[in-house]
Enzyme design. Sequence first.
Site, PDB file in Angstrom:
ATOM      1  N   LYS A  52       0.837  -1.197   0.000  1.00  0.00           N
ATOM      2  CA  LYS A  52       0.000   0.000   0.000  1.00  0.00           C
ATOM      3  C   LYS A  52       0.876   1.253   0.000  1.00  0.00           C
ATOM      4  CE  LYS A  52      -0.733   0.175   5.026  1.00  0.00           C
ATOM      5  NZ  LYS A  52      -0.064   1.467   5.217  1.00  0.00           N
ATOM      6  N   LYS A  81       0.413  -0.257   9.964  1.00  0.00           N
ATOM      7  CA  LYS A  81       1.497   0.372   9.207  1.00  0.00           C
ATOM      8  C   LYS A  81       1.134   1.810   8.855  1.00  0.00           C
ATOM      9  CE  LYS A  81       4.110  -3.339   8.899  1.00  0.00           C
ATOM     10  NZ  LYS A  81       3.503  -4.032  10.047  1.00  0.00           N
ATOM     11  N   ASP A  82       2.173   2.637   8.708  1.00  0.00           N
ATOM     12  CA  ASP A  82       2.011   4.065   8.441  1.00  0.00           C
ATOM     13  C   ASP A  82       1.232   4.347   7.156  1.00  0.00           C
ATOM     14  OD1 ASP A  82       4.570   3.730  10.071  1.00  0.00           O
ATOM     15  OD2 ASP A  82       4.266   5.889  10.186  1.00  0.00           O
ATOM     16  N   ARG A  83       0.565   5.487   7.138  1.00  0.00           N
ATOM     17  CA  ARG A  83      -0.105   5.959   5.931  1.00  0.00           C
ATOM     18  C   ARG A  83       0.903   6.557   4.946  1.00  0.00           C
ATOM     19  NH1 ARG A  83      -5.212   8.164   4.737  1.00  0.00           N
ATOM     20  NH2 ARG A  83      -5.837   7.948   6.909  1.00  0.00           N
TER      21      ARG A  83
END
Length: 342
Positions: A52, A81-83
């Site tokens: 992503k 998980k981070d954006r």
Amino acid sequence: MTDAGSGFPRLTADVPGCGGAFKLTPDDFEVEELPAYLPSGEGTHLYLWVEKRGRDTREVVRALAAAMGVREDDIGVAGMKDRQAVTRQWLSVPAIAEPRLGEFSLDGVSVLESKRHGNKLRTGHLKGNRFRLRMRGIRDVGAARETFARLSAQGVPNYFGEQRFGRAGDNADLGRLLLLGQRLPKRPDRFQRKLYLSAFQSRLFNQALVQRLEAGTFATALLGDVLRKEETGGLFVCEAPEVDNPRVAAFEVSPAGPMFGPKMTATRGEVAELEAKLLVEAGVTPSDFVRGGDETEGTRRPYRVRLGAPDLTVDGEDAVLTFELPRGAYATEVLHELLKDG
């Protein structure tokens, strides 16, 4: 003291900040999950290896649930998980929904692999994460190299990063209110409740870590400390610092700080008194954590973590860092050490 990582003392405070910019694009921050195990190829769950870009994990879970006709709770995730990053991680869905996988579509997200397995993926089912970070426009390469070498040798202070405390920075305050049995402005769902309570525990841990760094005992076994074995995660109380400190120096064991709760392994003596003082200053008691139920059972978290496979290369005016961290550790804390938040 604030919850923001920028306000914390640093292990390498005597080395200047290297300067530079970070996360100008999601591609500056790559994260790849290191799974605890790989899917076997058989079973009632379908594991999806997902990449992503510019999306957080919860967005992907919601979109997957809608496309595949399952509940969000049916989808398993090992870690959030981070954006603002390019990330790769495993998610699991009930295999009965596999025929609808083709209906899943979300901008910035792709399924790279799918394979069946016998159990649902659970939170914490990962060894850690591998990071590749690009810092642009570095001003002092020598300072960057020195800081990174020190962290590689001595370990990284295992602060909870500012992400833990929410965009408004108030998750820990809300968690404290929940522990005290007080009503929140808005009733939290189960996910939010767990988030808020964990954030409050995390703030207390960060405060304990600040004390150790300021006292110069970040990597020192004190009489009465709880020590954590690097290989197995086993815990024991330090009864002979002269015996245990060579093991600390060899990174076989590390002092472990409080994630308060009734099942937390207790320290003794002066260490226990310092931890008890944190609760007094926060206006809570050990019994308040019982109110949090299984979400605040308590545990121990090491004050430092080791950088795995560390590497720093210079690419023009940029520095590219690659390293691995165990689950629950924050790559942003490496950046705070390098930049000194300048």
